[in-house]
Design a protein around this motif. Structure first.
Motif, PDB file in Angstrom:
ATOM      1  N   GLU A  78       0.811  -1.182   0.047  1.00  0.00           N
ATOM      2  CA  GLU A  78      -0.014   0.049  -0.005  1.00  0.00           C
ATOM      3  C   GLU A  78       0.770   1.219   0.008  1.00  0.00           C
ATOM      4  O   GLU A  78       0.315   2.448   0.450  1.00  0.00           O
ATOM      5  CB  GLU A  78      -1.008   0.063   0.987  1.00  0.00           C
ATOM      6  CG  GLU A  78      -1.820  -1.067   1.014  1.00  0.00           C
ATOM      7  CD  GLU A  78      -2.874  -1.218   2.231  1.00  0.00           C
ATOM      8  OE1 GLU A  78      -3.106  -0.386   2.842  1.00  0.00           O
ATOM      9  OE2 GLU A  78      -2.953  -2.729   2.700  1.00  0.00           O
ATOM     10  N   HIS A  97      -0.666   2.916   9.456  1.00  0.00           N
ATOM     11  CA  HIS A  97      -1.849   2.521   8.827  1.00  0.00           C
ATOM     12  C   HIS A  97      -1.993   0.934   9.650  1.00  0.00           C
ATOM     13  O   HIS A  97      -1.102   0.189   9.649  1.00  0.00           O
ATOM     14  CB  HIS A  97      -1.652   1.855   7.404  1.00  0.00           C
ATOM     15  CG  HIS A  97      -2.468   0.785   7.177  1.00  0.00           C
ATOM     16  ND1 HIS A  97      -4.029   0.901   6.886  1.00  0.00           N
ATOM     17  CD2 HIS A  97      -2.338  -0.154   6.146  1.00  0.00           C
ATOM     18  CE1 HIS A  97      -4.608  -0.056   6.286  1.00  0.00           C
ATOM     19  NE2 HIS A  97      -3.485  -1.093   5.934  1.00  0.00           N
ATOM     20  N   HIS A  99      -4.946  -2.218  11.146  1.00  0.00           N
ATOM     21  CA  HIS A  99      -6.055  -3.245  10.980  1.00  0.00           C
ATOM     22  C   HIS A  99      -6.662  -3.676  12.486  1.00  0.00           C
ATOM     23  O   HIS A  99      -6.080  -4.679  12.867  1.00  0.00           O
ATOM     24  CB  HIS A  99      -5.850  -4.480  10.295  1.00  0.00           C
ATOM     25  CG  HIS A  99      -5.222  -4.390   8.603  1.00  0.00           C
ATOM     26  ND1 HIS A  99      -5.115  -5.409   7.903  1.00  0.00           N
ATOM     27  CD2 HIS A  99      -4.614  -3.330   7.945  1.00  0.00           C
ATOM     28  CE1 HIS A  99      -4.443  -4.980   6.731  1.00  0.00           C
ATOM     29  NE2 HIS A  99      -4.274  -3.704   6.965  1.00  0.00           N
ATOM     30  N   HIS A 173     -11.066  -3.396   6.295  1.00  0.00           N
ATOM     31  CA  HIS A 173      -9.622  -3.614   5.811  1.00  0.00           C
ATOM     32  C   HIS A 173      -8.931  -2.712   7.071  1.00  0.00           C
ATOM     33  O   HIS A 173      -8.028  -3.488   7.666  1.00  0.00           O
ATOM     34  CB  HIS A 173      -9.290  -2.780   4.394  1.00  0.00           C
ATOM     35  CG  HIS A 173      -7.773  -2.924   4.130  1.00  0.00           C
ATOM     36  ND1 HIS A 173      -7.433  -2.575   2.879  1.00  0.00           N
ATOM     37  CD2 HIS A 173      -6.805  -2.482   4.865  1.00  0.00           C
ATOM     38  CE1 HIS A 173      -6.100  -2.480   2.972  1.00  0.00           C
ATOM     39  NE2 HIS A 173      -5.580  -2.733   4.072  1.00  0.00           N
TER      40      HIS A 173
HETATM   41 ZN   LIG Z   1      -3.733  -2.799   4.938  1.00  0.00          ZN
END
Ligand SMILES: [Zn+2]
Length: 210
Positions: A78, A97, A99, A173
């Motif tokens: 990503e 980032h 999850h 996500h």
């Molecule tokens: Zn991810």
């Protein structure tokens, strides 16, 4: 020969990984972390490393469009989303980032935003100095095509009233959060995750959350 990555950036990424792993926000090899470097460079986690025990060789450098300085290394899948944030918000110095269970569960149930209202921790967001506020956290549909997902993010920013919140969710996500340094990005992430966990708890109790 690729330029060296500053020690401070590597340290910030390793520590952020440890902190996010402690909270169970980066299961398996999920999540990614980056720091903006001088000269339009970005230090970012490589693909496939667990964030609980990163080392210097788990961090690599890319340009603002995600191209690796060392073509032998593969950046996080990503990376294009990190670079999109740095291009759009030049004051940003760190992007995280993760999850989490709360951001995954709530984003699957949400429309195109999740509303957070009345929480003391809203004050962790820039420009908010009271709990008597509400924000609409953007929710984007998940997409394995990262350039297409980044185009959807940019289209959403274009529709949002300025200044855009320094965060968005990808449905089912995870969350992206950014800030002027790693401490600020992590504080914003922790604040948002706390509010999302509260919202999920309220819904679990059979109540609603505004
Ligand atoms: Zn991810």
């Amino acid at each position: 020969m690729p330029n060296r990555i500053p020690e401070a950036a590597i340290h910030a990424i390793i520590e952020a990984g440890r902190r996010m792993a402690e909270r169970n926000w980066v299961p398996a090899t999920a999540g990614n972390i980056s720091v903006r470097l001088p000269g339009d460079r970005v230090a970012i986690t490589r693909s496939g490393f667990h964030k609980a025990h990163l080392s210097a060789d788990a961090v690599m450098a890319v340009d603002l469009h995600g191209a690796p300085e060392d073509p032998a290394l593969r950046p996080s899948a990503e990376t294009g989303l990190h670079c999109g944030i740095y291009r759009a918000f030049p004051d940003t110095r760190a992007v995280v980032h993760g999850h989490s269970i709360a951001n995954t569960v709530l984003s699957r149930r949400a429309g195109d935003t999740i509303r957070l209202e009345g929480y003391e921790l809203l004050k962790v967001l820039p420009g908010l100095d009271t709990h008597a506020a509400a924000v609409a956290l953007p929710v984007l549909d998940n997409d394995q095509d990262i350039p297409r997902l980044q185009a959807a993010v940019e289209a959403r920013w274009a529709r949002m009233a300025a200044p855009a919140l320094p965060a968005y969710l990808i449905r089912g996500h995870g969350i992206y959060v950014w800030g002027p340094d790693m401490d600020a990005a992590l504080a914003r992430l922790e604040g948002l995750e706390f509010m999302l966990a509260c919202k999920m708890a309220a819904i679990s109790l059979g109540g609603s959350d505004p």
